[in-house]
Design a protein around this motif. Structure first.
Motif, short mmCIF file in Angstrom:
data_model
loop_
_atom_site.label_atom_id
_atom_site.label_comp_id
_atom_site.label_asym_id
_atom_site.label_seq_id
_atom_site.Cartn_x
_atom_site.Cartn_y
_atom_site.Cartn_z
N VAL A 173 1.19 0.13 -10.87
CA VAL A 173 0.29 0.73 -9.63
C VAL A 173 -1.05 0.37 -10.04
O VAL A 173 -1.44 0.25 -10.96
CB VAL A 173 0.47 2.41 -9.34
CG1 VAL A 173 -0.16 3.04 -10.73
CG2 VAL A 173 -0.08 2.87 -8.34
N ILE A 174 -1.96 -0.13 -8.81
CA ILE A 174 -3.09 -0.64 -8.91
C ILE A 174 -3.73 0.00 -7.51
O ILE A 174 -3.37 0.49 -6.92
CB ILE A 174 -3.11 -1.97 -8.85
CG1 ILE A 174 -2.73 -2.71 -7.45
CG2 ILE A 174 -2.52 -2.92 -9.94
CD1 ILE A 174 -2.99 -4.28 -7.28
N TRP A 175 -5.28 -0.22 -7.77
CA TRP A 175 -6.16 0.19 -6.68
C TRP A 175 -6.63 -1.20 -6.16
O TRP A 175 -7.06 -1.99 -7.01
CB TRP A 175 -7.27 1.08 -7.04
CG TRP A 175 -7.20 2.64 -7.50
CD1 TRP A 175 -6.53 2.94 -8.74
CD2 TRP A 175 -7.02 3.36 -6.29
NE1 TRP A 175 -6.27 4.32 -8.54
CE2 TRP A 175 -6.56 4.63 -7.18
CE3 TRP A 175 -7.54 3.32 -5.35
CZ2 TRP A 175 -6.29 5.78 -6.40
CZ3 TRP A 175 -7.18 4.71 -4.44
CH2 TRP A 175 -6.79 5.76 -5.12
N THR A 213 0.76 -1.18 -0.02
CA THR A 213 0.20 0.00 -0.10
C THR A 213 0.82 1.23 -0.06
O THR A 213 1.87 1.06 0.46
CB THR A 213 -0.98 0.12 1.13
OG1 THR A 213 -0.07 0.09 2.44
CG2 THR A 213 -1.79 -1.29 1.26
N ILE A 214 0.29 2.37 -0.36
CA ILE A 214 0.91 3.72 -0.36
C ILE A 214 1.51 4.05 0.80
O ILE A 214 2.45 4.54 0.87
CB ILE A 214 0.20 4.63 -1.14
CG1 ILE A 214 0.89 5.98 -1.37
CG2 ILE A 214 -1.14 5.06 -0.44
CD1 ILE A 214 0.58 6.99 -2.33
N PHE A 238 1.28 -1.00 -4.97
CA PHE A 238 2.33 -0.88 -5.83
C PHE A 238 2.73 -2.36 -5.91
O PHE A 238 2.98 -3.06 -4.92
CB PHE A 238 3.43 0.06 -5.23
CG PHE A 238 3.05 1.52 -5.34
CD1 PHE A 238 3.14 2.46 -6.43
CD2 PHE A 238 2.51 1.82 -4.35
CE1 PHE A 238 2.75 3.69 -6.06
CE2 PHE A 238 1.83 3.27 -4.07
CZ PHE A 238 2.17 4.24 -5.05
N SER A 253 6.61 -1.18 -9.63
CA SER A 253 6.03 0.07 -9.60
C SER A 253 6.94 0.87 -8.39
O SER A 253 6.73 2.07 -8.45
CB SER A 253 4.64 0.18 -9.37
OG SER A 253 4.28 -0.49 -8.36
N GLN A 305 -4.32 3.02 -3.00
CA GLN A 305 -3.35 2.84 -3.85
C GLN A 305 -2.38 1.71 -3.60
O GLN A 305 -1.90 1.97 -2.47
CB GLN A 305 -2.75 4.14 -4.38
CG GLN A 305 -2.02 4.18 -5.62
CD GLN A 305 -1.69 5.74 -6.10
OE1 GLN A 305 -1.50 6.41 -5.19
NE2 GLN A 305 -1.79 5.80 -7.52
N TRP A 352 1.52 10.71 -2.93
CA TRP A 352 0.14 10.21 -3.53
C TRP A 352 0.27 11.31 -4.84
O TRP A 352 -0.21 11.02 -6.00
CB TRP A 352 -0.94 10.89 -2.78
CG TRP A 352 -2.23 10.51 -3.24
CD1 TRP A 352 -2.90 11.51 -4.05
CD2 TRP A 352 -3.24 9.56 -3.10
NE1 TRP A 352 -4.04 11.08 -4.23
CE2 TRP A 352 -4.03 9.68 -3.87
CE3 TRP A 352 -2.86 8.22 -2.48
CZ2 TRP A 352 -5.30 8.81 -4.08
CZ3 TRP A 352 -3.97 7.37 -2.76
CH2 TRP A 352 -5.13 7.68 -3.36
N ALA A 405 2.63 9.76 -7.26
CA ALA A 405 1.99 8.37 -7.84
C ALA A 405 0.88 8.57 -8.74
O ALA A 405 0.69 7.81 -9.50
CB ALA A 405 1.74 7.61 -6.73
N ASN A 406 0.14 9.64 -8.77
CA ASN A 406 -0.92 9.95 -9.69
C ASN A 406 -0.79 9.85 -10.87
O ASN A 406 -1.29 9.84 -11.75
CB ASN A 406 -1.67 11.35 -9.12
CG ASN A 406 -2.87 10.92 -8.10
OD1 ASN A 406 -3.35 10.04 -8.24
ND2 ASN A 406 -3.15 12.04 -7.68
#
Length: 83
Positions: free
Chosen positions: A41-43, A13-14, A55, A59, A53, A29, A32-33
């Motif tokens: 990068v994934i959700w 996680t972020i 990784f 990533s 978010q 954040w 990373a956007n």
């Protein structure tokens, strides 16, 4: 028939990445956007959550490269201080 096999076995996680790298999570954040799915990068969605978010190892490496770009050129992210 060819079947795609996902070789990602974990994500981070972020919040954890920010902690591991010693960076501000909100600043991270914003950086990373800029990243795309191709960057790894994934959700991640859960019950009752908006999502977070996360990784892949790849990533995180890409994110570290972006961090250096923004630290070398702080004017790229107006309003954030790297101090």
């Amino acid at each position: 028939m060819t079947t795609h096999v996902n070789k990602v076995h974990h994500v981070t996680t972020i919040t954890q990445v920010a902690k591991d790298l010693g960076e501000d999570e909100d600043w991270l954040w914003d950086i990373a956007n800029e990243m795309e799915i191709e960057d790894g990068v994934i959700w991640v969605f859960g019950v009752g959550e908006d999502g977070v978010q996360a990784f892949t190892d790849f990533s995180i490496e890409r994110l570290i490269e972006l961090i250096q770009v923004y630290k070398d050129n702080p004017e790229l992210l107006k309003g954030w201080s790297t101090e």
